[in-house]
Each structure stands twice: as C-alpha cells, then as structure tokens.
Design a protein around this motif. Structure first.
Motif, PDB file in Angstrom:
ATOM      1  N   ARG A 434      31.908  27.706  41.354  1.00  0.00           N
ATOM      2  CA  ARG A 434      31.555  29.126  41.210  1.00  0.00           C
ATOM      3  C   ARG A 434      32.252  29.964  42.279  1.00  0.00           C
ATOM      4  NH1 ARG A 434      26.320  27.008  41.127  1.00  0.00           N
ATOM      5  NH2 ARG A 434      25.487  26.660  39.041  1.00  0.00           N
ATOM      6  N   GLU A 435      32.261  29.468  43.512  1.00  0.00           N
ATOM      7  CA  GLU A 435      32.855  30.218  44.612  1.00  0.00           C
ATOM      8  C   GLU A 435      34.335  30.460  44.382  1.00  0.00           C
ATOM      9  OE1 GLU A 435      33.463  29.967  49.473  1.00  0.00           O
ATOM     10  OE2 GLU A 435      32.440  28.351  48.411  1.00  0.00           O
ATOM     11  N   VAL A 436      35.051  29.462  43.881  1.00  0.00           N
ATOM     12  CA  VAL A 436      36.483  29.620  43.635  1.00  0.00           C
ATOM     13  C   VAL A 436      36.717  30.686  42.559  1.00  0.00           C
ATOM     14  CG1 VAL A 436      38.530  28.477  42.702  1.00  0.00           C
ATOM     15  CG2 VAL A 436      37.118  27.312  44.408  1.00  0.00           C
ATOM     16  N   VAL A 437      35.906  30.653  41.502  1.00  0.00           N
ATOM     17  CA  VAL A 437      36.055  31.646  40.434  1.00  0.00           C
ATOM     18  C   VAL A 437      35.779  33.046  40.976  1.00  0.00           C
ATOM     19  CG1 VAL A 437      35.204  32.420  38.201  1.00  0.00           C
ATOM     20  CG2 VAL A 437      35.497  29.978  38.637  1.00  0.00           C
ATOM     21  N   ARG A 439      36.022  34.098  44.103  1.00  0.00           N
ATOM     22  CA  ARG A 439      37.088  34.511  45.024  1.00  0.00           C
ATOM     23  C   ARG A 439      38.302  35.032  44.255  1.00  0.00           C
ATOM     24  NH1 ARG A 439      37.453  32.450  50.435  1.00  0.00           N
ATOM     25  NH2 ARG A 439      35.513  31.479  51.107  1.00  0.00           N
ATOM     26  N   GLU A 440      38.661  34.348  43.194  1.00  0.00           N
ATOM     27  CA  GLU A 440      39.810  34.795  42.398  1.00  0.00           C
ATOM     28  C   GLU A 440      39.541  36.146  41.750  1.00  0.00           C
ATOM     29  OE1 GLU A 440      42.782  31.612  40.910  1.00  0.00           O
ATOM     30  OE2 GLU A 440      40.977  31.529  39.704  1.00  0.00           O
ATOM     31  N   ALA A 441      38.310  36.318  41.251  1.00  0.00           N
ATOM     32  CA  ALA A 441      37.971  37.573  40.585  1.00  0.00           C
ATOM     33  C   ALA A 441      37.998  38.736  41.565  1.00  0.00           C
ATOM     34  CB  ALA A 441      36.591  37.467  39.935  1.00  0.00           C
ATOM     35  N   TYR A 442      37.449  38.541  42.755  1.00  0.00           N
ATOM     36  CA  TYR A 442      37.424  39.615  43.747  1.00  0.00           C
ATOM     37  C   TYR A 442      38.825  39.945  44.236  1.00  0.00           C
ATOM     38  CZ  TYR A 442      32.360  39.063  43.857  1.00  0.00           C
ATOM     39  OH  TYR A 442      31.039  39.013  43.521  1.00  0.00           O
ATOM     40  N   ASP A 443      39.679  38.928  44.365  1.00  0.00           N
ATOM     41  CA  ASP A 443      41.052  39.190  44.780  1.00  0.00           C
ATOM     42  C   ASP A 443      41.779  40.071  43.775  1.00  0.00           C
ATOM     43  OD1 ASP A 443      40.678  37.733  47.051  1.00  0.00           O
ATOM     44  OD2 ASP A 443      41.638  35.905  46.292  1.00  0.00           O
ATOM     45  N   LYS A 444      41.414  39.920  42.499  1.00  0.00           N
ATOM     46  CA  LYS A 444      42.055  40.719  41.454  1.00  0.00           C
ATOM     47  C   LYS A 444      41.413  42.095  41.310  1.00  0.00           C
ATOM     48  CE  LYS A 444      42.788  38.616  37.543  1.00  0.00           C
ATOM     49  NZ  LYS A 444      42.482  37.802  36.348  1.00  0.00           N
ATOM     50  N   ASP A 445      40.254  42.309  41.971  1.00  0.00           N
ATOM     51  CA  ASP A 445      39.554  43.604  41.935  1.00  0.00           C
ATOM     52  C   ASP A 445      39.284  44.028  40.501  1.00  0.00           C
ATOM     53  OD1 ASP A 445      40.137  47.006  42.970  1.00  0.00           O
ATOM     54  OD2 ASP A 445      38.306  45.800  42.999  1.00  0.00           O
ATOM     55  N   PRO A 452      32.697  37.472  36.743  1.00  0.00           N
ATOM     56  CA  PRO A 452      33.938  36.726  36.983  1.00  0.00           C
ATOM     57  C   PRO A 452      34.265  35.789  35.821  1.00  0.00           C
ATOM     58  CG  PRO A 452      32.520  36.672  38.920  1.00  0.00           C
ATOM     59  CD  PRO A 452      31.712  37.275  37.819  1.00  0.00           C
ATOM     60  N   VAL A 453      35.527  35.747  35.472  1.00  0.00           N
ATOM     61  CA  VAL A 453      36.002  34.874  34.400  1.00  0.00           C
ATOM     62  C   VAL A 453      37.121  34.008  34.962  1.00  0.00           C
ATOM     63  CG1 VAL A 453      37.059  34.758  32.113  1.00  0.00           C
ATOM     64  CG2 VAL A 453      35.419  36.581  32.640  1.00  0.00           C
ATOM     65  N   ALA A 454      37.029  32.713  34.725  1.00  0.00           N
ATOM     66  CA  ALA A 454      38.047  31.789  35.228  1.00  0.00           C
ATOM     67  C   ALA A 454      39.389  32.074  34.564  1.00  0.00           C
ATOM     68  CB  ALA A 454      37.614  30.351  34.964  1.00  0.00           C
ATOM     69  N   ARG A 455      40.464  32.061  35.368  1.00  0.00           N
ATOM     70  CA  ARG A 455      41.806  32.232  34.809  1.00  0.00           C
ATOM     71  C   ARG A 455      42.155  31.008  33.969  1.00  0.00           C
ATOM     72  NH1 ARG A 455      46.010  32.042  37.849  1.00  0.00           N
ATOM     73  NH2 ARG A 455      44.989  31.153  39.682  1.00  0.00           N
ATOM     74  N   GLU A 456      42.521  31.236  32.733  1.00  0.00           N
ATOM     75  CA  GLU A 456      42.741  30.122  31.803  1.00  0.00           C
ATOM     76  C   GLU A 456      43.840  29.187  32.290  1.00  0.00           C
ATOM     77  OE1 GLU A 456      43.224  29.400  26.994  1.00  0.00           O
ATOM     78  OE2 GLU A 456      43.575  31.388  27.843  1.00  0.00           O
ATOM     79  N   GLU A 457      44.918  29.758  32.874  1.00  0.00           N
ATOM     80  CA  GLU A 457      46.039  28.913  33.294  1.00  0.00           C
ATOM     81  C   GLU A 457      45.729  28.109  34.550  1.00  0.00           C
ATOM     82  OE1 GLU A 457      46.627  33.041  35.079  1.00  0.00           O
ATOM     83  OE2 GLU A 457      45.897  32.136  33.193  1.00  0.00           O
ATOM     84  N   ALA A 458      44.650  28.454  35.263  1.00  0.00           N
ATOM     85  CA  ALA A 458      44.345  27.770  36.525  1.00  0.00           C
ATOM     86  C   ALA A 458      43.362  26.607  36.363  1.00  0.00           C
ATOM     87  CB  ALA A 458      43.773  28.768  37.535  1.00  0.00           C
ATOM     88  N   TRP A 459      42.760  26.479  35.168  1.00  0.00           N
ATOM     89  CA  TRP A 459      41.717  25.468  34.973  1.00  0.00           C
ATOM     90  C   TRP A 459      41.998  24.627  33.735  1.00  0.00           C
ATOM     91  CZ3 TRP A 459      37.766  25.052  38.563  1.00  0.00           C
ATOM     92  CH2 TRP A 459      37.653  26.114  39.459  1.00  0.00           C
ATOM     93  N   ASP A 460      41.619  23.386  33.807  1.00  0.00           N
ATOM     94  CA  ASP A 460      41.750  22.488  32.663  1.00  0.00           C
ATOM     95  C   ASP A 460      40.757  22.907  31.574  1.00  0.00           C
ATOM     96  OD1 ASP A 460      41.046  19.930  31.049  1.00  0.00           O
ATOM     97  OD2 ASP A 460      42.848  19.365  32.169  1.00  0.00           O
ATOM     98  N   LEU A 475      28.245  28.895  34.137  1.00  0.00           N
ATOM     99  CA  LEU A 475      29.604  28.349  34.208  1.00  0.00           C
ATOM    100  C   LEU A 475      30.259  28.331  32.834  1.00  0.00           C
ATOM    101  CD1 LEU A 475      29.015  25.522  36.821  1.00  0.00           C
ATOM    102  CD2 LEU A 475      30.572  27.459  37.055  1.00  0.00           C
ATOM    103  N   VAL A 476      29.466  28.117  31.789  1.00  0.00           N
ATOM    104  CA  VAL A 476      30.018  28.213  30.431  1.00  0.00           C
ATOM    105  C   VAL A 476      30.544  29.628  30.197  1.00  0.00           C
ATOM    106  CG1 VAL A 476      29.469  28.133  27.968  1.00  0.00           C
ATOM    107  CG2 VAL A 476      28.576  26.368  29.495  1.00  0.00           C
ATOM    108  N   CYS A 477      29.785  30.639  30.628  1.00  0.00           N
ATOM    109  CA  CYS A 477      30.225  32.028  30.464  1.00  0.00           C
ATOM    110  C   CYS A 477      31.510  32.284  31.252  1.00  0.00           C
ATOM    111  CB  CYS A 477      29.127  32.974  30.938  1.00  0.00           C
ATOM    112  SG  CYS A 477      27.658  33.003  29.877  1.00  0.00           S
ATOM    113  N   MET A 478      31.612  31.733  32.434  1.00  0.00           N
ATOM    114  CA  MET A 478      32.806  31.939  33.251  1.00  0.00           C
ATOM    115  C   MET A 478      34.042  31.296  32.641  1.00  0.00           C
ATOM    116  SD  MET A 478      31.480  31.322  37.142  1.00  0.00           S
ATOM    117  CE  MET A 478      30.312  32.411  37.956  1.00  0.00           C
ATOM    118  N   PHE A 479      33.870  30.118  32.017  1.00  0.00           N
ATOM    119  CA  PHE A 479      35.022  29.326  31.572  1.00  0.00           C
ATOM    120  C   PHE A 479      35.329  29.481  30.088  1.00  0.00           C
ATOM    121  CE2 PHE A 479      34.388  27.529  35.661  1.00  0.00           C
ATOM    122  CZ  PHE A 479      35.586  26.942  36.028  1.00  0.00           C
ATOM    123  N   ALA A 480      34.452  30.136  29.313  1.00  0.00           N
ATOM    124  CA  ALA A 480      34.713  30.317  27.878  1.00  0.00           C
ATOM    125  C   ALA A 480      35.910  31.245  27.692  1.00  0.00           C
ATOM    126  CB  ALA A 480      33.472  30.887  27.203  1.00  0.00           C
TER     127      ALA A 480
END
Length: 605
Positions: A434-437, A439-445, A452-460, A475-480
C-alpha cells in the motif's frame, strides 16, 4: 482654592433634575452643603449668590421649584467654567509627525466592522478579516493601529494572517506604529513586531535585535535569535545563547548557528549532539547539511555502537540513545553521505547483538537511511534484511526490491509470503505494498478525489487475483485495471453487503466506474436505494464524483432519492448536482461518466 464643594453641588443638582425639582424642598443632601457654601462666600460675592440660590431652592414651593433649580444650575455651571484649568505642567515640546502616507477616503461605516473584529473576541473573525484583505478596504490609516495591535490576538491564526498578509501590505507605513507598540519585554506579539520591523528596516534594526536576543522577554528573545541567523558576525552572541538555561532559547540558537554554518558554529552543534541536547539539535543539523559535521557524527555513531556492544547496562542505554540521535540527524542526507554512511549502517544492521526489540526505533531509522543512499549494495542489504522476516525490515526490503527488480521478479519473490496474510509478516508486507502505491500516487500529484491506483506497467498482473483470494478489497481497488470477471464479481459481491457511508463501499464503486464496468451505475443506485437516505449527512469528494459519473437516464431515480434526504442543505446540494447532470452535453457521458465529471468540475471551478 478648593472647589470640591462646587462639584458636589453640581452632582446634587443633576440628581434633582433626574428626580424632579419638587423633591428639592428641604433636601437633606443640599442642606448639608449650605454651611460650606456660605463659608466659601466669605472669599467672593459670587459664592454668596450660590448659597442664596441654594437656600431659595430649598424653600421654594412646588410651583416655583423648577425655576429655582434651573437658576442655581445655570449659575453653578458658569462658576465652574471660570475655576477650571486647561494648561499642562512642563515645558512645551514640538510634536513629531509619523509621516504616514495612507488614504482615509473610505467611509468609516465600511471600515468599522473590520476594526471591530480586530479589537473584539468571537467566532468568524478570521473570515471577515480575509474579506477585507481581498477587497483592499483595510488599507486605511485609521485601521493601522488596530491591525498592528492584532499581532497579540489570542486566536493564533489571526496574528499569523496579520503578520504574513496585512502588515506587509502596508509596507513602510506600518513602521512608526510598530515601533510605538514594540516592547522588548513584551509577549509573542512583540516578537512578531520585531520580525516585521527587521523585514522593513533590515540591518538598521540589528542593534535592537541583538538587544532583544540578549535581554528581551523569552518570546522576544526567540524572535530576535531567528533573525540573527542571517548575520555571521553575531556568532559570539549565538554561541553564548546556545548555553542558555531555557531549552527553547538553546534550540533557537542552534537553528541560527546552523544557518551561519561557520566552523565554531558547527563545532557547537556537534558538541550539543553528543551531550544532553541531542534531541533538540537534530533538526538544525539536518538543515545545515554540512558533510564535515555529518562525517563527525558518523564516526561518533561507530564509537557509540562499540560502547553498546561492550558496555554495561547503563552504558548500553546511553549508547543506544546516541545512536538514535545520530541516525535521526543523518536523515534526509543519505544520498549525499552514502559512501561514508553505508559501512556504519551496514555494521549496525548486521550486528546480531544490536538487533533486539529495545533498539527497534533505531533499526527503522537505519533502514530508512539505507534506502535514501540509492546505492546498489544498500538496496541489496535492505532486501536481505527484509527476507529474514526479523525486526521491522519487511517494508524496507520490499521498497528496495520494487525499485531494483522487475515486476515479475517482485511477484515471484513476495507473493508466496502472503499466504499467511494474517500473520505479522504478512500484514507488514501488505502495508508495504500500500505504501509503495501511495508514494507513487503522491509523486504524480493526482486529483485529490482519486484513490491511489497502481501503475499497470510497474506491477505484475497476477497481484489483483492474489488480493481477491486474500479478500483485500482496498488492494483490489488499487490494482484493478480492467473489468475482468473475477474483479467485478468480487467487488459487486462485496457491495451487496455494504452500507452507504462506509469508505470501502465508495472506493469499490469508484473502481467499478474507473474500469468501465457497465453495471456500475446500477450497483450505485442499488446502494442508494437500500436505505442510504437515512444515513446520508453530507457528500464528500468521492461521493460527488460517483454522482457526477451517473448517466442522464438515471436522473429521475436520483431525483426521487434526493426527495427522501433528511437534511435540507444536503437535499438542495443533491438536486443542484442532478440539474447539472441533466444539463450536461451528450458528449459528457462518454467513457462511462468520466467526461461528465470533467464537465461538472469545470462548472464548479
């Protein structure tokens, strides 16, 4: 000549004017004054006339009393005017003008509310002050004294706003008033005045600032010290103040010394770090960023580690505290000092005797510093520590792996560790993901209404299926990423048991709309119609986005639901947004409401 008796007579005549002249007959208070008046009449005939007028009033009939009272009062006022003094003692002095060039052309009726909120107490004052600031009506000579006096207001946000916005807008015109109100023995408001005067007058204030730092009140002293940090020639005074009895004064002096950055200043910071003031000198050391100072602290940390390993109980405690201070002081400088700090941190985190529960805070600080270094060997060490599943290292190991391994490698390495997601290690790993997701979301503002939504290209892509099996809805919501059957079946199943107002339900609906699930509007409508009207008190940003994502065809049902809302303000807000949906152009409904949300945001901005 004493005229006190005349003032007493004036007071009695005023009393009789209020009570009525008919009450004057044989009045006891007036009778008591007669002997004194007659004695005073021996010095001047006019006082005899007063005594006679008083006697006539006392003996007057009810019909004549009004005329006699008026006659006595008129004569008394005339006498008092001749006996008064208007001059002042002392020699006349020239008046020094302030030379303030400010307008006074605003009607006082408009200015009065602003002055009143500055000089009274109560709620809502800050908002009124902001309104006056925005329309510029506060820039008036008559308001300036009240504005400067508001630096002492008990509601902290008001003096902050006055210091940061109002007085700077007056510029140099505020200087005479600030100077007249300044007291070096005053409170926090005087500290603010000193800072504002220095902002306007610069180096011309240095002597007064140094006096405030040396002998001012505690509040003024702190403000003066913060100013002295810009003057290297004030180093001797700051070094002296760094040994003051008051902790807050020492802390302010350390901060000023860090800004000066001279060799004696850095020596004093080091001395404080290894002595009793380690906790309050950490922030100044970080701000200084001196490689020489940080290098000395690293060497001190190495010595403290040896002391911890070889010392007795008391020595271990002292060494443990010193190590924590050193690690906190190095925080934020990991990349700058990586070469010097890595051997120290490596030794710290690979010494089994040090990795005990009592030092866990220091272990976490060391692991964070390890990631700051951005060295391949530092990342490898963090991953190894995380794999050991000992201590607090799992989140740090995962973060290091995320930036060094491929998505598939990360999944293969860590997915198996989540089979026991209810274990401590499993919970820590889920938290790290969760923390990594985040951090990425906040960096993108991203949009503040977006979860926060996980970047598709960064995760399996296998992660989302794993989170479904582990029953981790957030986590399902973040990674869907798309509306595949497994994800939509899981989320819609969860929504059947959900209630309005629970954060999980809102997040799941937002996700269904985001991945373009065709039945998302109906699932939202079902949740509303399942008793949500009784539990709805307001709409947050996410809920507004959901409503704005609804197609026009749902407007009648949404309007019918809005009629059931309990609170009138919420009902009005709801209906307003429904009207916006109905008025939106057809193109705004593209992408399952995404275009509509953008159109609504443009209307609300």
């Amino acid at each position: 000549m004493s005229i006190d008796i005349l003032f007493e007579l004036q007071q009695e005549t005023r009393r009789l004017f209020i009570a009525g002249s008919a009450m004057a007959a044989n009045d006891l208070r007036l009778n008591k004054l007669l002997p004194g008046l007659k004695k005073l009449g021996e010095t001047a005939p006019v006082f005899n006339r007063l005594a006679t007028a008083a006697e006539e009033l006392l003996a007057a009939s009810r019909e004549d009393s009004a005329a006699k009272l008026l006659e006595l009062s008129t004569l008394l006022v005339a006498v008092l005017y001749t006996q008064g003094k208007t001059d002042m003692a002392g020699e006349p002095q020239p008046v020094q003008g302030a030379g303030i060039d400010l307008p006074t052309d605003s009607p006082y009726r408009k200015l009065h509310p602003f002055i009143e909120v500055l000089t009274t107490k109560g709620q809502g004052r800050l908002e009124q002050i902001r309104v006056s600031y925005q329309d510029g009506s506060f820039l008036d000579l008559r308001a300036l004294p009240a504005v400067c006096a508001a630096l002492e207001d008990s509601y902290a946000e008001i003096p902050d706003f006055v210091q940061e916005k109002l007085i700077p807008a007056f510029g140099a015109s505020a200087v005479p008033v600030l100077q007249s109100q300044l007291s070096l023995q005053g409170g926090k408001g005087d500290g603010r005045r000193l800072q504002l005067l220095h902002r306007q007058l610069g180096d011309a204030m240095l002597e007064l600032v140094a006096e405030g730092a040396s002998s001012g009140s505690p509040e003024v002293k702190l403000a003066a010290i913060s100013i002295l940090g810009a003057y290297a020639d004030q180093e001797p005074l700051l070094l002296e103040l760094s040994r003051d009895k008051r902790k807050d004064v020492r802390a302010a002096a350390y901060d000023a010394l860090a800004r000066i950055g001279t060799e004696p200043a850095l020596d004093r910071l080091y001395e404080a770090a290894v002595a009793k003031d380690g906790a309050i000198v950490v922030e100044p050391i970080r701000r200084s960023g001196s490689p020489q100072l940080l290098g000395r602290l690293i060497r001190h940390g190495e010595q403290a580690l040896l002391q911890y390993l070889n010392g007795e109980a008391k020595q271990k405690t002292e060494a443990s505290e010193q190590l924590l201070i050193v690690l906190h002081a190095l925080e934020g400088s990991g990349k700058k000092i990586a070469a010097a700090a890595f051997p120290f941190v490596q030794q710290l985190l690979t010494t089994a005797a040090y990795l005990v529960p009592e030092t866990e805070n220091a272990q976490e600080a060391a692991a964070e510093l390890l990631l700051e270094m951005e060295l391949p060997e530092a990342d490898r060490l963090a991953i190894e520590l995380g794999n050991s599943a000992k201590g607090p290292f799992i989140p740090y190991g995962f973060r290091a792996a995320f930036r060094t391994l491929s998505p598939a490698e990360i999944y293969d390495r860590y997915a198996g560790q989540l089979n026991g997601s209810k274990s401590k290690a499993g919970k820590e790993l889920l938290g790290a993901i969760r923390e990594v997701v985040y951090r990425e979301a906040y960096d993108k503002d991203e949009d503040r209404y977006d979860e926060p939504v996980a970047r598709e290209e960064a995760w399996d892509p296998r992660w989302v299926s794993l989170f479904v099996r582990l029953d981790q809805p957030m986590l399902v919501c973040m990674f869907a990423q798309r509306a595949d059957k497994e994800v939509t079946a899981y989320l819609t199943g969860k929504l059947r048991e959900a209630r309005w107002g629970v954060k999980d339900s809102t997040d799941m609906l937002v996700t269904l709309f985001r991945i373009r699930y065709k039945e998302a509007p109906e699932r939202f409508m079902e949740l509303l119609e399942r008793g949500a009207a009784k539990n709805m008190y307001y709409m947050n940003g996410q809920q507004r986005r959901l409503l704005a994502s609804m197609p026009k065809s749902y407007a009648p049902r949404l309007r019918a639901f809005g009629e059931k809302l309990t609170y009138e303000s919420l009902r009005t807000d709801w209906m307003t947004q429904i009207e916006e949906i109905e008025q939106a152009p057809e193109s705004a409904e593209e992408d399952n409401g995404r275009g509509l949300w953008g159109w609504l945001k443009s209307k609300m901005s």
